[in-house]
Design an enzyme around this catalytic site. Structure first.
Site, PDB file in Angstrom:
ATOM      1  N   TYR A 176      -1.580  -1.337  10.626  1.00 27.74           N
ATOM      2  CA  TYR A 176      -1.767  -1.566   9.190  1.00 27.74           C
ATOM      3  C   TYR A 176      -0.554  -1.081   8.401  1.00 27.74           C
ATOM      4  O   TYR A 176       0.005  -1.810   7.573  1.00 27.74           O
ATOM      5  CB  TYR A 176      -3.026  -0.846   8.721  1.00 27.74           C
ATOM      6  CG  TYR A 176      -3.338  -1.035   7.256  1.00 27.74           C
ATOM      7  CD1 TYR A 176      -3.954  -2.192   6.791  1.00 27.74           C
ATOM      8  CD2 TYR A 176      -3.020  -0.039   6.326  1.00 27.74           C
ATOM      9  CE1 TYR A 176      -4.243  -2.368   5.451  1.00 27.74           C
ATOM     10  CE2 TYR A 176      -3.305  -0.203   4.987  1.00 27.74           C
ATOM     11  CZ  TYR A 176      -3.914  -1.370   4.552  1.00 27.74           C
ATOM     12  OH  TYR A 176      -4.187  -1.531   3.212  1.00 27.74           O
ATOM     13  N   SER A 188       0.856  -1.184   0.000  1.00 29.54           N
ATOM     14  CA  SER A 188       0.000   0.000   0.000  1.00 29.54           C
ATOM     15  C   SER A 188       0.892   1.233   0.000  1.00 29.54           C
ATOM     16  O   SER A 188       2.083   1.154   0.347  1.00 29.54           O
ATOM     17  CB  SER A 188      -0.888  -0.004   1.252  1.00 29.54           C
ATOM     18  OG  SER A 188      -1.499   1.254   1.453  1.00 29.54           O
TER      19      SER A 188
END
Length: 324
Positions: free
Chosen positions: A205, A192
């Site tokens: 995350y 990401s």
């Protein structure tokens, strides 16, 4: 600082100097070639590029029950690949199966909790027996909690690590031996943009996505060093994707990406054997700023211009979700 040669690769100063000089010259010549190659490939239209043929190959997608995973399954089915999907959500799996069948394609679906190592190994064994060896492995599944560190539970942190990064070890270790035996295959790691730039509410995350980058780069180095040049690797770092995973978040500068755009871009990168895929492309231009600018300027850019923390504060999500 005193340079102690005995602690370095070459103990003899002359060997050290000559080997370094030769390697720098080789690096310089190859750098020119690789730069020109990149320019030519960038300017060459996609339809004229030499692309990987995945027809008949087994493509396994974790988190294949929805979002980007479902779009990837459709795209690879259209390329005549043998699609295998894993997900923890039975209804989501069936939804992908139905979507492929509506277009006349079939795929094999397995209910797998990839956070459980033994479940991964068991499912991998079944896939090899029932479908065949996996040629393209796409580690796509992921979850997000989006809470500040002091609001995160221990269980949430452990779950994020188990799904977002530890599962990559189990899936890759399950299918890599066959790839190594034939010196052929492709491993796709979905990270990401938050794996390149720390993000508010994402201490768990973002950290796992940073770990995905390290996993990709280290495994890439190991495979290249040991001569497995035909096992390709692609690292995918997308911006926020409009799948519900980051529902409630409202980015300021760029709108969320649509799952189809992300899946289409990923497939193009895989077929071109690209090592890195950042989405959208222009985001890559901003990433070096965090290293080049003073730390306080970087914070002002993130806080005042990008409005990173503010854009994340409306997060409501949807619990466990596939990456993207």
């Amino acid at each position: 600082m005193v340079l102690r040669m005995r602690d370095m690769l070459y103990e003899n100063p002359l060997d050290h100097f000559l080997s370094l000089l030769i390697d720098l010259l080789i690096f310089f010549v190859k750098s020119i070639y690789y730069t020109l190659e990149t320019i030519v490939l960038t300017l060459t239209p996609y339809q004229f590029r030499k692309l990987k043929d995945v027809s008949g190959q087994v493509v396994l997608i974790t988190g294949g029950g929805g979002g980007v995973g479902r779009q990837l399954a459709l795209n690879f089915a259209r390329l005549r690949a043998r699609v295998v999907i894993w997900d923890i959500n039975k209804d989501a799996l069936q939804g992908t199966v139905d979507a492929l069948e509506a277009e006349g394609y079939r795929c094999r679906a397995y209910l797998v909790d990839i956070s459980e190592r033994e479940r991964v190994y068991e499912a991998a064994k079944k896939v090899k027996q029932e479908v065949g060896n996996v040629q393209v492995l796409i580690n796509n599944a992921g979850i997000v909690a989006c809470r500040t560190l002091w609001d995160l539970s221990d269980k949430a942190i452990e779950s994020t690590y188990a799904v977002n990064i530890l599962s990559h070890y189990w899936t890759t270790r399950a299918f890599l031996p066959e790839m190594m035996n034939g010196n052929s295959g492709h491993i796709v790691t979905v990270s990401s943009v938050t794996g390149l730039l720390g993000t508010y509410g994402c201490t768990d995350y973002s950290a796992t996505k940073f770990a995905c980058v390290g996993f990709h780069e280290s495994l890439y180095s190991e495979l290249k060093t040991h001569g497995y040049d035909n096992i390709h690797m692609t690292l995918v770092c997308p911006y926020y994707i409009n799948t519900g995973m980051f529902a409630g978040c409202k980015p300021r500068l760029f709108p969320m990406l649509e799952p189809k755009y992300v899946a289409d871009s990923m497939v193009r990168s895989i077929l071109k054997n690209e090592v890195n895929c950042t989405l959208p492309d222009h985001v890559r231009m901003f990433l070096p700023l965090k290293c080049l600018l003073p730390a306080k300027m970087s914070w002002e850019l993130m806080y005042r211009v990008v409005k990173g923390p503010e854009s994340m504060m409306g997060f409501r999500g949807r619990g466990k979700a596939t990456a993207g």
